[in-house]
Design an enzyme around this catalytic site. Structure first.
Site, PDB file in Angstrom:
ATOM      1  N   SER A   1       0.621  -1.282  -0.037  1.00 30.10           N
ATOM      2  CA  SER A   1       0.060   0.002  -0.199  1.00 30.10           C
ATOM      3  C   SER A   1       0.862   1.346   0.043  1.00 30.10           C
ATOM      4  O   SER A   1       2.088   1.152   0.377  1.00 30.10           O
ATOM      5  CB  SER A   1      -0.844   0.050   1.001  1.00 30.10           C
TER       6      SER A   1
HETATM    7  N1  SAM Z   1       0.102  -4.991   4.518  1.00 28.23           N
HETATM    8  C1  SAM Z   1       0.524  -5.296   3.347  1.00 28.23           C
HETATM    9  C2  SAM Z   1       2.047  -4.476   3.276  1.00 28.23           C
HETATM   10  O1  SAM Z   1       2.284  -3.858   4.259  1.00 28.23           O
HETATM   11  O2  SAM Z   1       2.760  -4.757   2.233  1.00 28.23           O
HETATM   12  C3  SAM Z   1      -0.222  -4.895   1.953  1.00 28.23           C
HETATM   13  C4  SAM Z   1      -1.377  -5.849   1.728  1.00 28.23           C
HETATM   14  S1  SAM Z   1      -1.926  -5.771   0.310  1.00 28.23           S
HETATM   15  C5  SAM Z   1      -2.623  -4.365   0.067  1.00 28.23           C
HETATM   16  C6  SAM Z   1      -3.435  -6.949   0.775  1.00 28.23           C
HETATM   17  C7  SAM Z   1      -2.811  -8.403   1.124  1.00 28.23           C
HETATM   18  O3  SAM Z   1      -3.756  -9.155   1.712  1.00 28.23           O
HETATM   19  C8  SAM Z   1      -2.241  -9.170  -0.240  1.00 28.23           C
HETATM   20  O4  SAM Z   1      -1.089  -9.682   0.294  1.00 28.23           O
HETATM   21  C9  SAM Z   1      -3.253 -10.268  -0.204  1.00 28.23           C
HETATM   22  O5  SAM Z   1      -2.834 -11.438  -0.438  1.00 28.23           O
HETATM   23  C10 SAM Z   1      -3.719 -10.238   1.332  1.00 28.23           C
HETATM   24  N2  SAM Z   1      -4.907 -10.933   1.617  1.00 28.23           N
HETATM   25  C11 SAM Z   1      -6.234 -11.059   0.810  1.00 28.23           C
HETATM   26  N3  SAM Z   1      -7.053 -11.962   1.325  1.00 28.23           N
HETATM   27  C12 SAM Z   1      -6.656 -12.259   2.464  1.00 28.23           C
HETATM   28  C13 SAM Z   1      -7.010 -13.556   3.558  1.00 28.23           C
HETATM   29  N4  SAM Z   1      -8.163 -13.757   3.409  1.00 28.23           N
HETATM   30  N5  SAM Z   1      -6.019 -13.795   4.412  1.00 28.23           N
HETATM   31  C14 SAM Z   1      -4.905 -13.301   4.483  1.00 28.23           C
HETATM   32  N6  SAM Z   1      -4.543 -12.402   3.480  1.00 28.23           N
HETATM   33  C15 SAM Z   1      -4.881 -11.900   2.644  1.00 28.23           C
END
Ligand code: SAM
Length: 213
Positions: free
Chosen positions: A58
Site C-alpha cells: 500500500s
Molecule cells: N499490508 C501489506 C503490506 O504492508 O505490504 C499490503 C497488503 S496488500 C494491499 C493486501 C494483502 O492481503 C495481499 O498480500 C493479499 O494476498 C492479502 N490477503 C487478501 N485476502 C486475504 C486473506 N483472506 N487472508 C490473508 N491475506 C489476505
C-alpha cells in the site's frame, strides 16, 4: 536512503499525518527493503507498488492513515494484521512496540515477507492461511488491521477483539471502500467511518471468496 525516507515523512506530514510516534516509525523502518529491486528507487514515493501475485504494498499515506487510526485509539498491546503482503505494515506496527501477529494467504508473499522480517529481527508472528478466520488461539486482540478490501464487516474478526479493542478495515465494493473503525464494547460494536480508499480484495471465507486475485 535516509534522505528519501525523511522526504517521505515530510510529505506525510503535509498530507495531514501528525502523530509523532507514527511519523517516527516511518522514519525508522526501511521501506526499500520491502519492495523488489526494480521498485527500490521509488520506494519512498507516495505510491502503491506491485509485490507480485497481483498484490501491492500500500502507499505510505494509506499505511500511515490506518496506523494513526489505531495508535490514537489503542496505543499499545497485541495487534493482528490481515494481509501481510510485503511485511511493511507489520514492521511499522512492530516499530511502534505492538506485539504483532500477521496472516497472509499467498505462500510466495508469506515466505518473502518472512525473510525480510527475520533479517530485521522483528518480533512478528506470522501465519499462512485465510485471515478472515482470524487467529483464534491468540485472540483476543487489542487491535486488528485489515489491509485488503472487505465486502462487509468481518464478523469472525470482530469477535476476536478484546473488550475496548479496535478494528481498522476498509469496507465497500471492489472499486472503493470506506475506512471503517469498529470498537468493541462488551457485546456491542461502535462504528466510525472515514475517507474512501481502493484496496486489493480481501479473499477468503468472509471476504470476496477465492477467485479475486
Ligand atoms: N499490508 C501489506 C503490506 O504492508 O505490504 C499490503 C497488503 S496488500 C494491499 C493486501 C494483502 O492481503 C495481499 O498480500 C493479499 O494476498 C492479502 N490477503 C487478501 N485476502 C486475504 C486473506 N483472506 N487472508 C490473508 N491475506 C489476505
Amino acid at each position: 536512503m535516509a534522505r528519501e525516507r525523511q522526504e517521505m515523512v515530510v510529505e506525510l506530514e503535509r498530507y495531514g499525518i501528525s502523530n509523532a510516534r507514527v511519523l517516527d516509525a516511518f522514519l525508522t523502518v526501511r521501506r526499500h527493503l520491502f519492495v523488489d529491486a526494480q521498485s527500490r528507487p521509488y520506494a519512498y514515493s507516495d505510491n502503491a507498488m506491485p509485490i507480485g501475485f497481483g498484490q501491492t504494498i500500500s502507499q505510505p499515506y494509506t499505511v500511515a492513515y490506518m496506523t494513526s487510526l489505531l495508535v490514537e485509539r489503542v496505543p499499545s498491546g497485541k495487534v493482528l494484521e490481515i494481509g501481510t503482503g510485503s511485511g511493511y505494515q507489520a514492521a511499522i506496527l512492530a516499530g511502534l512496540g505492538y506485539r504483532v501477529y500477521t496472516i497472509e494467504r499467498i505462500a510466495g508473499l508469506y515466505a518473502a515477507a518472512g525473510r525480510v522480517l527475520d533479517a530485521l529481527d522483528l518480533p512478528v508472528q506470522r501465519r499462512l492461511g485465510d485471515g478472515t478466520l482470524g487467529w483464534p488461539e491468540e485472540a483476543p486482540f487489542d487491535g486488528i488491521i485489515v489491509t485488503a478490501a472487505a465486502p462487509h464487516e468481518p464478523n469472525t474478526l470482530m469477535n476476536q477483539l478484546a473488550d475496548g479493542g479496535v478494528m481498522i478495515v476498509p469496507v465497500g465494493d471492489l472499486g472503493s471502500q470506506q475506512m471503517t473503525v469498529i470498537r468493541r464494547r462488551g457485546d456491542r460494536f461502535e462504528h466510525e467511518i472515514f475517507h474512501s480508499f481502493a484496496f486489493v480484495p480481501l479473499c477468503g471465507r468472509e471476504g470476496w471468496g477465492d477467485n479475486n486475485e
